[in-house]
Design an enzyme around this catalytic site. Structure first.
Site, short mmCIF file in Angstrom:
data_model
loop_
_atom_site.label_atom_id
_atom_site.label_comp_id
_atom_site.label_asym_id
_atom_site.label_seq_id
_atom_site.Cartn_x
_atom_site.Cartn_y
_atom_site.Cartn_z
N ASN A 1 -30.28 13.96 -1.21
CA ASN A 1 -29.92 12.88 -0.30
C ASN A 1 -28.70 13.32 0.50
OD1 ASN A 1 -29.89 10.36 0.93
ND2 ASN A 1 -28.66 9.40 -0.68
N HIS B 1 -25.41 11.94 2.75
CA HIS B 1 -24.61 10.71 2.83
C HIS B 1 -23.43 10.94 3.77
CE1 HIS B 1 -23.19 6.80 1.65
NE2 HIS B 1 -21.98 7.31 1.48
N SER C 1 -21.80 14.53 2.65
CA SER C 1 -22.18 15.05 1.33
C SER C 1 -23.68 15.23 1.23
CB SER C 1 -21.76 14.08 0.21
OG SER C 1 -20.39 13.78 0.27
N ASP D 1 -25.94 6.63 -4.79
CA ASP D 1 -25.12 7.76 -4.38
C ASP D 1 -24.23 8.28 -5.50
OD1 ASP D 1 -26.20 7.58 -1.80
OD2 ASP D 1 -24.74 6.07 -1.22
C1 GAR Z 1 -27.37 9.63 8.08
O1 GAR Z 1 -26.00 9.64 8.38
C2 GAR Z 1 -27.60 9.57 6.58
O2 GAR Z 1 -26.67 10.30 5.85
C3 GAR Z 1 -27.41 8.11 6.33
O3 GAR Z 1 -28.16 7.51 7.34
C4 GAR Z 1 -28.01 8.31 8.52
C5 GAR Z 1 -29.38 8.51 9.12
O4 GAR Z 1 -29.27 8.90 10.45
N1 GAR Z 1 -27.83 7.75 5.02
C6 GAR Z 1 -27.16 6.89 4.27
O5 GAR Z 1 -26.19 6.25 4.64
C7 GAR Z 1 -27.74 6.68 2.88
N2 GAR Z 1 -26.80 6.00 2.04
P1 GAR Z 1 -30.54 9.33 11.30
O6 GAR Z 1 -31.60 8.23 11.11
O7 GAR Z 1 -30.04 9.42 12.70
O8 GAR Z 1 -31.00 10.64 10.77
#
Ligand code: GAR
Length: 197
Positions: free
Chosen positions: A106, A108, A135, A144
């Site tokens: 994952n 984050h 991360s 997480d």
């Molecule tokens: C990313 O920053 C990812 O790390 C986060 O969602 C975003 C997706 O962006 N995930 C989380 O926060 C999970 N807890 P994207 O749709 O533009 O790839």
């Protein structure tokens, strides 16, 4: 060559970056399918790259275990070496975690264990932090809480908004994720050794 299934919920800009990286012949992993828990806009990136996609809508499965069972059956059909959660804004069902751990990554947008959860960027700003980060972790059944495989600090600038800060964090997430996937493919990172007992 590792086979990857990527799961998303949203726009999938990090997915797109991974599809681009994995389309280069020298990258040791391929995305075999992209899945979502809703009609995610990011599935269009898979289509553009000619990668099959699927949706297992959580909304049509009021029973979380049923959703987990269908998601697991769909994933198993692809037999991925690694699952990559790239903006999946939902806890992975325990059945899927049990079946694939420790081969679930994952990304984050914070320096875990700081600011876990769905609003990592917003929470770092609200806390008045001067730096946050990105991360890549192994997924366990918590939010997480899995072992960190790679992370890097990102400074918070005085005029940052949630959007500007997130846009600076995402390229770091993309680079770290590609590095971790390559490390697992080549054996320099062994997920089993990071798994907590
Ligand atoms: C990313 O920053 C990812 O790390 C986060 O969602 C975003 C997706 O962006 N995930 C989380 O926060 C999970 N807890 P994207 O749709 O533009 O790839």
């Amino acid at each position: 060559m590792l086979s990857l299934v990527v799961l998303i919920s949203g726009g999938g800009s990090n997915l797109r970056a991974l599809l681009e990286t994995a389309s280069h012949g020298d990258f040791p992993a391929r995305v075999v399918a992209v899945g979502a828990d809703r009609e995610a806009a990011g599935l269009a990136h898979a289509e553009e790259f000619g990668i099959p996609s699927f949706t297992v809508p959580v909304a049509s499965h009021p029973d979380r275990d049923e959703w987990g069972a269908e998601l697991l059956a769909t994933l198993n059909a692809w037999q991925p070496d690694l699952l990559v959660l790239s903006g999946l804004m939902r806890l992975l069902p325990p059945a899927v975690v049990r079946a694939y751990s420790p081969r679930i990554l994952n990304t984050h947008p914070a320096y875990l264990p700081e600011f876990p959860g769905a609003h990592g960027v917003r929470d770092a700003l609200a806390a008045g932090a001067q730096q946050t980060g990105a991360s890549v972790i192994l997924v366990d059944e918590g939010v997480d809480t899995g072992p960190v495989l790679a992370q890097e600090r990102v400074p918070i600038l005085p005029r940052d908004t949630e959007a500007t800060l997130h846009e600076r964090i995402k390229p770091v997430e993309r680079r770290l994720l590609a590095g971790v996937i390559a490390g697992i493919a080549t054996g320099t990172i062994r997920p089993e050794e990071h798994q907590r007992a």
